[in-house]
Design an enzyme around this catalytic site. Structure first.
Site, PDB file in Angstrom:
ATOM      1  N   CYS A 281       0.806  -1.221   0.000  1.00  0.00           N
ATOM      2  CA  CYS A 281       0.000   0.000   0.000  1.00  0.00           C
ATOM      3  C   CYS A 281       0.840   1.273   0.000  1.00  0.00           C
ATOM      4  CB  CYS A 281      -0.939   0.002   1.203  1.00  0.00           C
ATOM      5  SG  CYS A 281      -1.944  -1.493   1.306  1.00  0.00           S
ATOM      6  N   HIS A 434      -2.172   7.333   7.035  1.00  0.00           N
ATOM      7  CA  HIS A 434      -2.547   6.126   6.290  1.00  0.00           C
ATOM      8  C   HIS A 434      -4.024   5.836   6.560  1.00  0.00           C
ATOM      9  CE1 HIS A 434      -2.172   2.279   4.342  1.00  0.00           C
ATOM     10  NE2 HIS A 434      -2.571   1.638   5.437  1.00  0.00           N
ATOM     11  N   HIS A 472      -9.602   2.802   0.056  1.00  0.00           N
ATOM     12  CA  HIS A 472      -8.197   2.406   0.008  1.00  0.00           C
ATOM     13  C   HIS A 472      -7.880   1.854  -1.378  1.00  0.00           C
ATOM     14  CE1 HIS A 472      -4.324   1.100   0.948  1.00  0.00           C
ATOM     15  NE2 HIS A 472      -4.516   0.479   2.099  1.00  0.00           N
TER      16      HIS A 472
END
Length: 634
Positions: A281, A434, A472
């Site tokens: 990620c 995040h 995400h």
């Protein structure tokens, strides 16, 4: 000692659940409640065009009945529909039906002493037929089969527990913007996203290449999940099981290097440095670090950096859901104590949450060294200070967070303090977290922020988390953080985490400012810290400097006179960028895609001891090298 070149951001673009990134339009969707009315109406109109609700013909917005509409008319008539069709929402059936997703159920027919008798065409017989089958020819091309039992698979449909995702605006088809035949969706996103970023500069690519050597251009882009739809690896892996045939395109187009390769081959025609770096990620920041380091060292002068991810595929949703990483409907219902989950509030960073929400996105930025930007009059939207990447060390769980993020975050803040000074970090910085929306993340990430804040004397550190809005997008997630930060620098509004009612009790929030509403800052912010954590211990943190800070730095390096000339050139570039922005708002994206054009005739390449000249390029590749290891050689 050589002077480091500053990697400045001169273009940015892409597409996600909030719309088009260039011109700050996707950012404006995040804070649309806090915008002035004119900006709000313009943003709604641009999205309405993207979604096919209105068109722009003959200089005016029009509805399906060809009635001319003003911006206020569009906002009044289509505003709610635009808002409902953007950001995180229930997965559209254009992907798959989350209530009845297709799968195959295995079954055994026949049992005991009874036998099965069935007929089928000869060409449909398995190769070779099972030895226990008794096959009898019938008239024509049919046979009768007698067997004791038969293993079969029935088409079946079942519920998928995860029902929300961050999707492109409803009705927007990325493949319609260029000749995208047989391209996987992630590559469609890569093409339109990179094209948007390039055109947002207000500079023609040929203008840049006229003053830059061909090998001084770099492209760093990738994705994590590759291309898993039917035109990529998904179709490749499913073809035999479905009784189909593999196509010649599925294997090469499935590679996770394609978001870079397509930019080189079909948008820029680049022969420069290229790479596709992945770090789960944190992949966007991995690519950004490579580009920023190459520019700072002088290895390249221009870099296109990005990621494009299209993971809204049933198999990928299944995979992450089985890990327990995604917010399922049942988890959300239990969390909220309701019988019906809100599909728009599945992502809840730093609140009471149940897992992250998958999303698709394409985000690209264009970097230049500061000298080239000054020479060309490029509009500077910010600069990359540093990007730090560190692993977690030994791990028990590959998906669990670890100590590497302490290293990246502390180094990023320390570096920014060394460059900009203590006051910029203490009083004029903010964090793009995040913020994955998992219970574990909200505790571990906030604890890192809290400890770093304590050490550096930060009392109320603003924290934003764009995943609350757009979900995400895996590899592209940090690109979404970066582009949202550029919007914060321009508009002075930090997007609040509006999907939570309050910050969870176990979050370390004493020194953090986590707001559930948009925050209008009282003074310009100098630096944004982008924090990213990925499976496998892939941690990265970047410092991004605001344009007014970069302007001050450039003024010190180049002086008043040269900066005045730069400002004059920049006005022309801004005019061109605004022209593209207005055309895109009206639905004319003019996507760059050169297939089979401008091929290099290798027989025309000229080479000598000092340079290599490629046909079609103004500048030559320099072959005059000095010995970097002179102290070690005779």
């Amino acid at each position: 000692m050589s002077v480091a070149r500053l990697p400045v951001i001169v273009g940015f673009g892409g597409f996600n659940a909030a719309g088009r990134s260039s011109g700050h339009h996707a950012y404006r969707r995040l804070v649309i409640e806090s915008l002035p009315e004119e900006s709000r109406q313009e943003t709604l109109a641009g999205l309405a065009v993207m979604m096919g609700l209105v068109s722009h013909v003959d200089g005016a917005y029009r509805d399906s009945a060809d009635q001319v509409l003003g911006l206020a008319d569009i906002a009044a008539r289509y505003g709610e529909q635009v808002l409902d069709g953007t950001l995180i929402r229930r997965i559209d059936k254009t992907f798959f039906d989350v209530d009845a997703a297709h799968w195959q159920k295995s079954a055994a027919l026949g049992s005991g002493e009874s036998t099965l008798v069935f007929e089928l065409r000869k060409r449909d017989l398995p190769e070779p037929p099972p030895p226990e089958w008794v096959i009898e020819d019938l008239d024509g091309d049919k046979v009768r089969v007698t067997a004791a039992s038969l293993e079969v698979k029935f088409d079946s449909y079942r519920d998928i527990p995860v029902k929300s995702a961050g999707q492109l605006p409803r009705g927007f088809n990325p493949g319609s913007l260029y000749n995208s035949h047989y391209h996987p969706r992630a590559l469609q996103l890569a093409v339109i996203g990179a094209s948007d970023a390039i055109q947002s500069m207000g500079l023609k690519w040929q203008e840049i290449m006229a003053v830059v050597q061909p090998d001084q251009v770099a492209v760093y882009a990738s994705n994590v999940m590759s291309q898993m739809d039917e035109n990529g690896f998904g179709g490749l892996l499913q073809s035999r099981l479905k009784g189909g045939r593999v196509s010649a395109k599925q294997c090469p187009l499935g590679l996770n290097t394609m978001p870079a390769d397509f930019v080189n081959a079909y948008i820029l025609g680049s022969v420069g440095q290229t790479g596709a770096i992945t770090g789960a990620c944190a992949s966007f920041l991995y690519n950004l670090q490579a580009a920023a380091e190459d520019i700072a060292s002088g290895k390249c002068r221009v870099a296109v950096v990005g990621c494009a991810e299209a993971p809204i595929v049933a198999e990928i949703i299944d995979g992450y859901a089985t890990m327990g990483a995604l917010a399922s409907e049942d988890k959300l219902k239990k969390l909220d104590g309701t019988d019906e989950a809100d599909p728009r509030r599945t992502s809840r960073p730093f609140g009471e949450n149940a897992g992250f929400t998958m999303a698709e996105a394409s985000q690209y930025v264009v970097l230049m060294d500061d000298a080239l930007a000054i020479e060309l009059g490029a509009d500077i939207h910010g600069a990359v200070g540093d990007v730090f990447i560190n692993a977690d060390g030994f791990k028990k769980s590959i998906s669990a967070p670890g100590p590497g993020n302490y290293v990246t975050m502390a180094k990023a803040v320390a570096s920014a303090r060394a460059i900009l000074g203590e006051e910029s970090v203490k009083k004029r910085s903010f964090i793009q977290a995040h913020g994955s929306s998992t219970p574990q993340n909200r505790v571990t990430e906030s604890q890192i922020f809290d400890q770093v804040a304590q050490v550096f004397g930060i009392d109320a550190w603003p924290v934003s988390a764009v995943k609350a809005y757009v979900g995400h997008s895996l590899s592209a997630a940090s690109g979404e953080q970066l582009i949202a930060s550029l919007g914060v620098f321009k508009y002075g509004i930090i997007p609040g985490i509006k999907t939570i009612d309050k910050v969870a009790d176990d979050v370390f929030a004493d020194r953090l400012q986590i707001s559930t509403r948009d925050v209008v800052v009282s003074q310009p912010l100098d630096v944004a810290f982008l924090n990213s954590k990925g499976f496998g211990g892939n941690n990265a943190t970047a410092s991004i400097f605001a344009p007014h800070v970069v302007e001050r730095m450039l003024k010190r390096r180049y002086g008043e006179k040269l900066m005045a000339r730069y400002h004059d050139r920049r006005e022309q570039v801004r005019t061109a960028a605004q022209a593209y922005d207005q055309a895109a708002l009206q639905g004319d994206f003019a996507t760059i895609y050169h297939f089979g054009e401008g091929l290099i005739d290798e027989s025309q390449i000229k080479l000598d001891l000092e340079s290599l000249q490629l046909p079609g390029f103004v500048q030559a590749v320099d072959l005059t090298f000095v010995n970097r290891f002179a102290d070690m050689c005779d």
